[in-house]
Design a protein around this motif. Structure first.
Motif, short mmCIF file in Angstrom:
data_model
loop_
_atom_site.label_atom_id
_atom_site.label_comp_id
_atom_site.label_asym_id
_atom_site.label_seq_id
_atom_site.Cartn_x
_atom_site.Cartn_y
_atom_site.Cartn_z
N CYS A 174 52.50 58.00 -92.57
CA CYS A 174 52.61 58.92 -91.25
C CYS A 174 51.45 58.91 -89.85
O CYS A 174 52.28 59.65 -89.20
CB CYS A 174 51.06 59.93 -91.99
SG CYS A 174 51.87 61.23 -93.74
N THR A 175 50.79 58.48 -90.50
CA THR A 175 50.05 57.66 -88.93
C THR A 175 50.93 56.86 -88.44
O THR A 175 50.85 56.80 -87.09
CB THR A 175 48.48 57.09 -89.24
OG1 THR A 175 47.72 58.04 -89.37
CG2 THR A 175 47.87 57.30 -87.49
N GLY A 176 51.69 56.29 -88.72
CA GLY A 176 52.54 55.19 -88.74
C GLY A 176 53.29 55.68 -87.59
O GLY A 176 53.93 55.35 -86.27
N TYR A 177 54.11 56.62 -88.53
CA TYR A 177 54.81 57.75 -88.02
C TYR A 177 54.78 58.04 -86.55
O TYR A 177 56.09 58.17 -85.90
CB TYR A 177 55.64 57.94 -89.00
CG TYR A 177 57.53 57.36 -89.82
CD1 TYR A 177 58.70 57.36 -89.83
CD2 TYR A 177 56.62 56.68 -90.69
CE1 TYR A 177 59.54 57.44 -90.16
CE2 TYR A 177 57.68 56.56 -91.92
CZ TYR A 177 58.74 56.30 -91.57
OH TYR A 177 59.90 55.86 -92.59
N ILE A 178 54.23 58.78 -86.50
CA ILE A 178 53.53 59.81 -86.01
C ILE A 178 53.73 58.73 -84.92
O ILE A 178 53.94 58.57 -83.35
CB ILE A 178 52.50 60.30 -85.98
CG1 ILE A 178 52.86 61.00 -87.04
CG2 ILE A 178 52.08 61.34 -84.65
CD1 ILE A 178 50.87 62.54 -87.36
N LEU A 179 53.33 57.11 -84.86
CA LEU A 179 53.03 56.99 -83.37
C LEU A 179 53.63 56.06 -83.45
O LEU A 179 54.34 55.70 -81.84
CB LEU A 179 51.67 55.31 -83.49
CG LEU A 179 50.14 56.05 -83.83
CD1 LEU A 179 49.30 55.15 -84.39
CD2 LEU A 179 49.61 56.40 -82.43
N TRP A 180 54.88 55.58 -84.09
CA TRP A 180 56.15 55.05 -83.81
C TRP A 180 56.32 55.88 -82.68
O TRP A 180 57.30 55.49 -82.01
CB TRP A 180 56.71 54.84 -85.57
CG TRP A 180 57.55 54.13 -85.35
CD1 TRP A 180 58.85 53.54 -84.40
CD2 TRP A 180 59.14 53.49 -86.51
NE1 TRP A 180 59.13 52.81 -84.83
CE2 TRP A 180 59.56 52.44 -86.03
CE3 TRP A 180 59.11 53.84 -88.34
CZ2 TRP A 180 61.06 52.64 -87.06
CZ3 TRP A 180 60.21 53.43 -88.63
CH2 TRP A 180 61.34 53.21 -87.62
N GLY A 181 57.04 56.99 -83.20
CA GLY A 181 58.03 58.16 -82.37
C GLY A 181 57.27 58.11 -81.21
O GLY A 181 57.85 58.26 -80.10
N ILE A 182 55.95 58.09 -81.01
CA ILE A 182 55.05 57.93 -79.25
C ILE A 182 55.54 56.83 -78.50
O ILE A 182 55.86 57.31 -77.35
CB ILE A 182 53.99 57.76 -79.32
CG1 ILE A 182 53.21 59.72 -80.10
CG2 ILE A 182 53.46 58.34 -78.02
CD1 ILE A 182 51.75 59.59 -80.28
N THR A 183 56.08 55.74 -79.15
CA THR A 183 56.05 54.23 -79.15
C THR A 183 57.84 54.46 -78.15
O THR A 183 58.00 53.79 -77.46
CB THR A 183 55.70 53.21 -79.45
OG1 THR A 183 56.04 53.36 -80.59
CG2 THR A 183 53.74 53.07 -79.27
N VAL A 184 58.10 55.10 -79.46
CA VAL A 184 59.68 55.00 -78.92
C VAL A 184 59.84 56.57 -78.11
O VAL A 184 60.81 56.13 -76.55
CB VAL A 184 60.77 55.89 -80.34
CG1 VAL A 184 61.94 56.11 -79.71
CG2 VAL A 184 61.12 54.77 -81.13
#
Length: 237
Positions: free
Chosen positions: A84-94
């Motif tokens: 969950c944290t990874g997907y949230i931060l993944w989206g922010i980096t995109v």
């Protein structure tokens, strides 16, 4: 009479998360694999050599991240926080790629226009590596390990079969939709939209993903755990 072995079934919540995270993860990877190079080349003004450097760097980061973060999630016996944290931060980096331009980089770093291109190419490559770290942590390491946690020999093949169809579906959608949207609205708008969708998956997962806690916390040496899977005896078994 012999007992008939029945296949274990995933819960509706688990099936939902398998499709949600599996699909959105493949969409994000498909965009990176197919459009980050054209973004660097057509929008930023980088060269084919720059693209090669970006692909090589992100590939190394993906492999190393999957090994390290996968082992870490094993060690603490937790998947949800990484997913969950990874997907949230993944989206922010995109999403952050929407704001990368020669003008913005030149203004922030205070470099001359002649040097802005080189600086911007470097920023794109570094950001791609950061994005890859987040994606590999969330998807390649934690999500795939979670799939193993919630399945067994009776249903793992079906689950993996479902996951195997998602990259193809994602590729078709990305090839058609992202290309059209990028031409119509520009790369920044597409990066913002995709980033928000990926982060939204992580937010949804906070309420839907449950740790199986099927393993146990390990007190062994972290680096020994990383190389464990490369031992000839383990590979043989």
């Amino acid at each position: 009479m012999s007992k008939v072995n029945t296949a274990s079934k995933l819960t509706k919540s688990q099936i939902f998360n398998v499709i949600l995270f599996g699909f959105m993860g493949q969409v994000a990877w498909a965009v990176e694999n197919n459009y980050f190079n054209t973004f660097l080349f057509n929008v930023i003004g980088g060269s084919s050599k720059d693209i090669s450097h970006m692909v090589a760097a992100s590939s190394i980061v993906a492999v190393v991240t999957t090994l390290i973060m996968g082992t870490l999630s094993d060690k603490v016996n937790r998947r949800k926080v990484f997913i969950c944290t990874g997907y949230i931060l993944w989206g922010i980096t995109v999403l952050a790629f929407a704001f990368i331009s020669r003008e913005n980089v030149g203004r922030i770093l205070g470099v001359e226009p002649a040097a802005a291109l080189t600086a911007t190419v470097a920023v794109v490559i570094v950001m791609d590596c950061i994005m890859t770290f987040m994606g590999s942590t969330a998807n390649d390491a934690a999500f795939n390990a979670w799939i193993t946690d919630i399945t067994d020999n009776s249903n793992r093949a079906k689950t993996e079969g479902l996951l195997a169809t998602l990259p193809v579906l994602a590729m078709v959608i990305v090839t058609v939709a992202f290309g059209v949207l990028a031409s119509s609205f520009g790369y920044p708008a597409c990066f913002i939209g995709l980033g928000l969708l990926v982060s939204m998956c992580g937010i949804i997962g906070l309420g839907t993903v449950k740790d199986s806690l099927s393993g146990e916390k390990r007190d062994t040496n972290f680096f020994a755990d990383i190389i464990y899977g490369f031992r000839p005896s383990v590979i043989k078994n």
